[in-house]
Design a protein around this motif. Structure first.
Motif, short mmCIF file in Angstrom:
data_model
loop_
_atom_site.label_atom_id
_atom_site.label_comp_id
_atom_site.label_asym_id
_atom_site.label_seq_id
_atom_site.Cartn_x
_atom_site.Cartn_y
_atom_site.Cartn_z
N SER A 148 -7.56 6.72 -6.36
CA SER A 148 -8.02 6.10 -5.29
C SER A 148 -7.65 4.46 -5.48
O SER A 148 -7.25 3.73 -4.52
N GLN A 149 -8.03 3.97 -6.56
CA GLN A 149 -7.91 2.59 -6.74
C GLN A 149 -6.70 2.01 -6.88
O GLN A 149 -5.90 1.27 -6.21
N SER B 100 -1.47 1.80 0.08
CA SER B 100 -1.02 3.21 0.48
C SER B 100 -2.37 3.88 0.88
O SER B 100 -2.13 5.00 1.28
N ALA B 101 -3.43 3.08 0.90
CA ALA B 101 -4.82 3.85 1.15
C ALA B 101 -5.21 3.79 2.51
O ALA B 101 -4.60 2.91 3.17
N SER B 102 -5.61 4.65 2.88
CA SER B 102 -6.46 4.72 4.29
C SER B 102 -7.51 3.86 4.47
O SER B 102 -7.97 3.44 3.35
N PRO B 103 -7.74 3.33 5.71
CA PRO B 103 -8.90 2.52 5.75
C PRO B 103 -10.34 3.12 5.40
O PRO B 103 -10.29 4.52 5.39
N SER C 126 -11.81 1.70 0.56
CA SER C 126 -12.61 0.90 -0.45
C SER C 126 -14.17 1.28 -0.70
O SER C 126 -14.57 1.35 -1.76
N SER C 127 -14.77 1.73 0.52
CA SER C 127 -16.17 2.01 0.49
C SER C 127 -16.40 3.52 -0.32
O SER C 127 -17.29 3.79 -0.90
N LYS C 128 -15.08 4.38 -0.33
CA LYS C 128 -15.21 5.62 -0.98
C LYS C 128 -15.16 5.18 -2.31
O LYS C 128 -15.87 5.99 -3.16
N ILE C 129 -14.31 4.42 -2.85
CA ILE C 129 -14.48 3.87 -4.26
C ILE C 129 -15.79 3.35 -4.96
O ILE C 129 -16.18 3.64 -5.73
N ASP C 130 -16.42 2.38 -3.85
CA ASP C 130 -17.72 2.18 -4.36
C ASP C 130 -18.61 3.15 -4.25
O ASP C 130 -19.52 3.11 -5.29
#
Length: 119
Positions: free
Chosen positions: A57-58, A65-68, A71-75
């Motif tokens: 994901s990072q 190429s990441a969906s909006p 970043s919160s999912k990575i957190d």
């Protein structure tokens, strides 16, 4: 005379009773340790999966190429990894404690019942 009927259990019966208790205690401690080890291994597997998901994901985030919301999912995954790390450490301490108890019970049993065979 009532005292003449008083009977004393044989030392062998007492030894057998004590030995049985020690063996049941050691069996219970081993069951608990196995339960903790299974939980630890399951958490390790999940930790590895979350770590891999977070890494991919990072990469996607860095490649734009990441969906909006990624970043919160990575957190969230980071928080999950922190939780797993703490729980695994706690389980390691518990396993060590139960293992030490088992060793102490074995030593106590050997000293007090003459039991030389592993339970």
């Amino acid at each position: 005379m009532a005292l003449s009927r008083f009977r004393v259990r044989s030392p062998q019966r007492d030894r057998d009773t004590d030995l049985d208790r020690m063996q049941r205690l050691r069996h219970s401690l081993r069951d608990i340790r196995v339960e903790m080890e299974r939980e630890r291994e399951g958490l390790r597997d999940r930790y590895e999966k979350v770590t891999a998901d977070a890494a991919f994901s990072q990469l996607a985030l860095e490649d734009d190429s990441a969906s909006p919301g990624l970043s919160s999912k990575i957190d969230d995954m980071t928080e999950t990894m922190i939780h797993y790390t703490k729980r695994i450490a706690s389980l390691e301490e518990q396993i060590e404690f139960v293992t030490d108890l088992d060793s102490r019970v074995e030593l106590f049993s050997q000293q007090n019942t003459g039991d030389k065979a592993p339970a």
